[in-house]
Design an enzyme around this catalytic site. Structure first.
Site, PDB file in Angstrom:
ATOM      1  N   ASP A  61     -15.505   4.155 -12.649  1.00 31.18           N
ATOM      2  CA  ASP A  61     -14.058   4.441 -13.172  1.00 31.18           C
ATOM      3  C   ASP A  61     -14.173   5.549 -14.632  1.00 31.18           C
ATOM      4  O   ASP A  61     -14.892   5.163 -15.457  1.00 31.18           O
ATOM      5  CB  ASP A  61     -13.245   3.092 -13.779  1.00 31.18           C
ATOM      6  CG  ASP A  61     -12.051   3.323 -14.062  1.00 31.18           C
ATOM      7  OD1 ASP A  61     -11.434   4.110 -14.963  1.00 31.18           O
ATOM      8  OD2 ASP A  61     -11.068   2.509 -13.446  1.00 31.18           O
ATOM      9  N   ILE A  62     -13.223   6.460 -14.475  1.00 35.51           N
ATOM     10  CA  ILE A  62     -13.308   7.409 -15.581  1.00 35.51           C
ATOM     11  C   ILE A  62     -12.732   7.061 -17.041  1.00 35.51           C
ATOM     12  O   ILE A  62     -12.860   7.797 -17.854  1.00 35.51           O
ATOM     13  CB  ILE A  62     -12.585   8.812 -14.914  1.00 35.51           C
ATOM     14  CG1 ILE A  62     -13.033  10.024 -15.815  1.00 35.51           C
ATOM     15  CG2 ILE A  62     -11.040   8.570 -15.009  1.00 35.51           C
ATOM     16  CD1 ILE A  62     -14.252  10.394 -15.034  1.00 35.51           C
ATOM     17  N   HIS A 105      -8.263  -0.730  -4.126  1.00 37.51           N
ATOM     18  CA  HIS A 105      -9.650  -0.613  -4.824  1.00 37.51           C
ATOM     19  C   HIS A 105      -9.752  -1.969  -5.492  1.00 37.51           C
ATOM     20  O   HIS A 105      -9.025  -2.703  -6.175  1.00 37.51           O
ATOM     21  CB  HIS A 105      -9.651   0.434  -5.688  1.00 37.51           C
ATOM     22  CG  HIS A 105      -8.357   0.447  -6.968  1.00 37.51           C
ATOM     23  ND1 HIS A 105      -7.141   0.866  -6.545  1.00 37.51           N
ATOM     24  CD2 HIS A 105      -8.342   0.346  -8.249  1.00 37.51           C
ATOM     25  CE1 HIS A 105      -6.289   0.972  -7.337  1.00 37.51           C
ATOM     26  NE2 HIS A 105      -6.957   0.518  -8.626  1.00 37.51           N
ATOM     27  N   HIS A 148     -12.056  -3.266  -8.845  1.00 40.83           N
ATOM     28  CA  HIS A 148     -12.663  -2.992 -10.323  1.00 40.83           C
ATOM     29  C   HIS A 148     -13.839  -3.768 -10.455  1.00 40.83           C
ATOM     30  O   HIS A 148     -13.534  -5.273 -10.382  1.00 40.83           O
ATOM     31  CB  HIS A 148     -11.862  -3.206 -11.529  1.00 40.83           C
ATOM     32  CG  HIS A 148     -10.666  -2.467 -11.723  1.00 40.83           C
ATOM     33  ND1 HIS A 148     -10.512  -1.059 -12.249  1.00 40.83           N
ATOM     34  CD2 HIS A 148      -9.375  -2.357 -11.012  1.00 40.83           C
ATOM     35  CE1 HIS A 148      -9.410  -0.728 -12.242  1.00 40.83           C
ATOM     36  NE2 HIS A 148      -8.735  -1.362 -11.502  1.00 40.83           N
TER      37      HIS A 148
HETATM   38  P1  AMP Z   1      -5.054   0.914 -11.094  1.00 41.91           P
HETATM   39  O1  AMP Z   1      -4.208   1.398 -10.101  1.00 41.91           O
HETATM   40  O2  AMP Z   1      -3.910   0.066 -12.239  1.00 41.91           O
HETATM   41  O3  AMP Z   1      -6.098  -0.439 -10.710  1.00 41.91           O
HETATM   42  O4  AMP Z   1      -6.089   1.610 -12.162  1.00 41.91           O
HETATM   43  C1  AMP Z   1      -6.379   2.772 -11.379  1.00 41.91           C
HETATM   44  C2  AMP Z   1      -7.829   3.003 -11.932  1.00 41.91           C
HETATM   45  O5  AMP Z   1      -8.425   4.106 -11.123  1.00 41.91           O
HETATM   46  C3  AMP Z   1      -7.984   3.036 -13.337  1.00 41.91           C
HETATM   47  O6  AMP Z   1      -8.739   2.405 -14.092  1.00 41.91           O
HETATM   48  C4  AMP Z   1      -8.166   4.506 -13.743  1.00 41.91           C
HETATM   49  O7  AMP Z   1      -9.109   4.903 -14.809  1.00 41.91           O
HETATM   50  C5  AMP Z   1      -9.055   4.706 -12.245  1.00 41.91           C
HETATM   51  N1  AMP Z   1      -9.102   6.431 -11.966  1.00 41.91           N
HETATM   52  C6  AMP Z   1      -7.733   7.237 -11.971  1.00 41.91           C
HETATM   53  N2  AMP Z   1      -8.117   8.441 -11.561  1.00 41.91           N
HETATM   54  C7  AMP Z   1      -9.801   8.388 -11.453  1.00 41.91           C
HETATM   55  C8  AMP Z   1     -10.736   9.489 -11.118  1.00 41.91           C
HETATM   56  N3  AMP Z   1     -10.398  10.796 -10.986  1.00 41.91           N
HETATM   57  N4  AMP Z   1     -12.082   8.979 -11.220  1.00 41.91           N
HETATM   58  C9  AMP Z   1     -12.332   7.549 -11.514  1.00 41.91           C
HETATM   59  N5  AMP Z   1     -11.334   6.855 -11.765  1.00 41.91           N
HETATM   60  C10 AMP Z   1     -10.138   6.964 -11.751  1.00 41.91           C
END
Ligand code: AMP
Length: 131
Positions: A29-30, A93, A95
């Site tokens: 995760d970025i 996804h 986490h």
């Molecule tokens: P959520 O949809 O609330 O579960 O959050 C989406 C997650 O995706 C967040 O923790 C972001 O930091 C992560 N995220 C979004 N874009 C990217 C990316 N390009 N690379 C890695 N992680 C990402």
């Protein structure tokens, strides 16, 4: 339009890949809550985790388990916390977050800012532990 995670899976958008198989992909995760915070996604674009077919969901959890075992070996922590939010990115996804206490899984907390070198070091550490 393809989701940002579909673009990551295809390589159109770069990621710190941790593992992949034919159907699932894991990457850092970025905006991590902790070093080693990893996302596991199905390559098939589905909005929400519980929209997946039963078999796909079971396969994804088995893949996530393999990744979580690797993270736990690479990153000192008590447990790998598991969370499903999906409010920001409409592509299913999971986490996986190294945690030491329940509060470490609070997504309202400030995220870590890591350099690309730090991300690469974490990536290599975890990749080395994935079996
Ligand atoms: P959520 O949809 O609330 O579960 O959050 C989406 C997650 O995706 C967040 O923790 C972001 O930091 C992560 N995220 C979004 N874009 C990217 C990316 N390009 N690379 C890695 N992680 C990402």
């Amino acid at each position: 339009m393809a989701s940002i995670f579909t673009k990551i899976v295809s390589g159109e958008i770069p990621s710190y890949k941790i593992a992949e198989d034919e159907k699932y992909y894991a990457f850092l995760d970025i905006n991590p809550l902790a070093e080693g915070h990893t996302l596991v996604v199905p390559k098939r674009e589905v909005d929400y985790l519980f929209d997946l077919e039963d078999r796909e969901l079971a396969e994804m959890m088995t893949f996530a388990k393999r990744v979580a075992v690797g993270i736990r070996e690479a990153i000192p922590c008590n447990r790998i916390g598991v969370a499903v939010i999906g409010l920001d990115v409409p592509h299913a996804h999971i986490h996986l977050v190294p945690i030491n206490e329940g509060g470490d899984l609070d997504f309202g907390k400030p995220k870590l800012t890591l350099s690309s070198e730090e991300f690469r070091t974490i990536q290599e550490k975890i990749q080395g532990k994935i079996r």
